[in-house]
Design a protein around this motif. Structure first.
Motif, mmCIF file in Angstrom:
data_model
loop_
_atom_site.group_PDB
_atom_site.id
_atom_site.type_symbol
_atom_site.label_atom_id
_atom_site.label_comp_id
_atom_site.label_asym_id
_atom_site.label_seq_id
_atom_site.Cartn_x
_atom_site.Cartn_y
_atom_site.Cartn_z
ATOM 1 N N ASN A 1 -7.748 -7.712 16.958
ATOM 2 C CA ASN A 1 -6.921 -6.956 17.421
ATOM 3 C C ASN A 1 -5.949 -7.061 16.495
ATOM 4 N N ARG A 2 -5.600 -7.557 15.335
ATOM 5 C CA ARG A 2 -4.312 -7.146 15.018
ATOM 6 C C ARG A 2 -4.105 -6.015 13.838
ATOM 7 N N ASN A 3 -2.970 -5.634 14.131
ATOM 8 C CA ASN A 3 -2.491 -4.561 13.144
ATOM 9 C C ASN A 3 -2.116 -5.059 12.306
ATOM 10 N N VAL A 4 -2.817 -4.236 10.994
ATOM 11 C CA VAL A 4 -1.396 -5.058 9.298
ATOM 12 C C VAL A 4 -1.554 -3.938 9.111
ATOM 13 N N VAL A 5 -0.739 -4.016 7.822
ATOM 14 C CA VAL A 5 -0.080 -3.288 7.051
ATOM 15 C C VAL A 5 -0.130 -4.193 5.676
ATOM 16 N N ILE A 6 -0.340 -3.237 4.230
ATOM 17 C CA ILE A 6 -0.832 -3.694 3.050
ATOM 18 C C ILE A 6 0.424 -2.669 2.366
ATOM 19 N N GLY A 7 1.202 -3.580 1.679
ATOM 20 C CA GLY A 7 1.535 -2.898 -0.212
ATOM 21 C C GLY A 7 0.741 -3.096 -0.432
ATOM 22 N N ARG A 8 0.465 -2.443 -1.790
ATOM 23 C CA ARG A 8 -0.116 -2.516 -3.042
ATOM 24 C C ARG A 8 0.959 -1.943 -4.062
ATOM 25 N N GLU A 9 0.723 -2.527 -4.664
ATOM 26 C CA GLU A 9 2.069 -2.439 -6.255
ATOM 27 C C GLU A 9 3.008 -1.685 -5.460
ATOM 28 N N LEU A 10 4.306 -2.608 -4.870
ATOM 29 C CA LEU A 10 5.367 -1.924 -4.525
ATOM 30 C C LEU A 10 6.194 -1.501 -5.529
ATOM 31 N N THR A 11 6.549 -0.466 -4.835
ATOM 32 C CA THR A 11 7.634 0.176 -6.244
ATOM 33 C C THR A 11 6.475 0.687 -7.183
ATOM 34 N N LYS A 12 5.578 0.752 -7.786
ATOM 35 C CA LYS A 12 5.219 1.091 -8.865
ATOM 36 C C LYS A 12 4.689 2.185 -8.942
ATOM 37 N N LEU A 13 4.621 2.598 -10.425
ATOM 38 C CA LEU A 13 3.513 4.275 -9.945
ATOM 39 C C LEU A 13 3.127 4.370 -9.169
ATOM 40 N N HIS A 14 1.695 3.378 -8.170
ATOM 41 C CA HIS A 14 0.800 3.567 -7.802
ATOM 42 C C HIS A 14 0.688 2.848 -6.533
ATOM 43 N N GLU A 15 1.820 3.111 -6.820
ATOM 44 C CA GLU A 15 2.600 2.081 -4.981
ATOM 45 C C GLU A 15 1.295 3.071 -3.721
ATOM 46 N N GLU A 16 0.804 2.140 -3.151
ATOM 47 C CA GLU A 16 0.104 2.612 -2.095
ATOM 48 C C GLU A 16 0.712 1.081 -0.760
ATOM 49 N N ILE A 17 0.337 2.220 0.371
ATOM 50 C CA ILE A 17 0.619 1.570 1.534
ATOM 51 C C ILE A 17 -0.248 1.753 2.531
ATOM 52 N N VAL A 18 -0.904 1.067 2.965
ATOM 53 C CA VAL A 18 -2.368 1.399 4.526
ATOM 54 C C VAL A 18 -1.732 0.738 5.276
ATOM 55 N N GLU A 19 -2.310 0.933 6.733
ATOM 56 C CA GLU A 19 -2.096 -0.008 7.809
ATOM 57 C C GLU A 19 -3.580 0.542 8.889
ATOM 58 N N GLY A 20 -3.977 -0.427 9.455
ATOM 59 C CA GLY A 20 -5.432 -0.342 10.672
ATOM 60 C C GLY A 20 -4.995 -2.036 10.256
ATOM 61 N N THR A 21 -6.233 -1.898 11.570
ATOM 62 C CA THR A 21 -6.724 -3.546 11.631
ATOM 63 C C THR A 21 -7.355 -3.923 10.445
ATOM 64 N N ALA A 22 -7.796 -5.424 10.361
ATOM 65 C CA ALA A 22 -8.082 -5.926 8.919
ATOM 66 C C ALA A 22 -9.532 -5.660 8.991
ATOM 67 N N ALA A 23 -10.250 -5.158 9.509
ATOM 68 C CA ALA A 23 -12.104 -4.861 9.594
ATOM 69 C C ALA A 23 -11.078 -2.902 8.554
ATOM 70 N N GLU A 24 -10.535 -1.895 8.536
ATOM 71 C CA GLU A 24 -10.756 -1.126 9.108
ATOM 72 C C GLU A 24 -10.334 -0.927 7.514
ATOM 73 N N LEU A 25 -9.418 -2.388 7.154
ATOM 74 C CA LEU A 25 -8.823 -2.851 5.359
ATOM 75 C C LEU A 25 -9.824 -2.657 5.198
ATOM 76 N N ARG A 26 -10.397 -3.563 5.251
ATOM 77 C CA ARG A 26 -11.316 -4.778 4.041
ATOM 78 C C ARG A 26 -12.260 -3.390 4.084
ATOM 79 N N ASP A 27 -12.599 -3.063 4.728
ATOM 80 C CA ASP A 27 -14.028 -1.527 4.954
ATOM 81 C C ASP A 27 -13.511 -0.991 4.523
ATOM 82 N N ASP A 28 -12.013 -0.284 4.054
ATOM 83 C CA ASP A 28 -12.049 0.694 3.152
ATOM 84 C C ASP A 28 -11.205 -0.084 1.655
#
Length: 235
Positions: A178-205
């Motif tokens: 049930n935990r909501n998770v926010v992931i920051g990938r490559e923060l401040t860099k050219l290909h920075e990505e911030i995504v949010e969802g459940t751990a299962a949703e982000l795992r599948d992504d």
């Protein structure tokens, strides 16, 4: 008495360096750093030339003694890790402690941090926030520590490599779906990505991606009531 400056440096975008950090690098006699090649690139960009000395996690104790000797001789030193603020899942803490015990002054020069950057955009917080950094790469230890952290009900910030991010998200989903998770990938860099969802949703992504690159910061939201699965911890 000499001074050791603990300097925060960009985690990606060089424009994030502070004026004070640049002026500090220019003013000191020596710059100690986690990786001399990496820091040399940063200094070259800002047209700064100073003697460099290696001080990484593998040699921090012995390097600290060399730095203290230089400071005993009256030289001021700046310390920079490869990226972000030293001492936060990076070397620098041991050096700062030993230098202070040797009677010298230790001064922070605040700067970027993946931890602070992610928290600032996570959109959730609370009075208590646990920063754990990197968990053990061993599955049993990782899952055991995750269970302890999630059981607190507090928000948590972790770091992870691209090679284990899917495994980490799978573990979080198995323990507390049930935990909501926010992931920051490559923060401040050219290909920075911030995504949010459940751990299962982000795992599948991320599991569906052909390749995963970059360093990860993970914010796990806190909850008021904790209900964890009874699944046993792997060894």
């Amino acid at each position: 008495m000499s001074t050791l400056f603990i300097v925060g440096t960009p985690i990606g975008n060089l424009g994030d360096i502070t004026y004070r950090a640049v002026e500090t690098f220019k003013s000191v006699d020596v710059i100690a750093c986690e990786d001399t090649r990496h820091t040399l690139q940063l200094l070259t960009h800002f047209e700064i030339r100073k003697p460099l000395i290696s001080c990484r996690s593998q040699n921090e104790d012995s390097a600290a003694q060399k730095i203290i000797k230089l400071m005993d001789e009256g030289q001021n030193v700046a310390y920079a890790s490869d990226a972000g603020t030293p001492g936060i899942s990076d070397p620098g803490a041991v050096l700062a402690g030993l230098v202070r015990k040797a009677g010298h002054t230790v001064v922070p020069i605040p700067g970027p941090s993946a931890f602070a950057s992610l928290v600032s955009v996570a959109g959730a917080g609370g009075k208590t926030l646990i920063f754990e950094g990197f968990l053990s790469p061993k599955p049993g230890r990782r899952r055991g520590r995750l269970r302890e952290l999630l059981a607190t009900g507090d928000a948590i910030v972790l770091y992870e490599s691209p090679f284990r991010i899917v495994k980490l998200l799978t573990d979080i989903a198995d323990i507390d779906s049930n935990r909501n998770v926010v992931i920051g990938r490559e923060l401040t860099k050219l290909h920075e990505e911030i995504v949010e969802g459940t751990a299962a949703e982000l795992r599948d992504d991320f599991a569906a991606r052909q390749s995963i690159k970059g360093e990860f910061a993970i914010f796990i939201s806190g909850i008021k009531k904790v209900q964890l699965s009874d699944e046993s911890t792997d060894n």
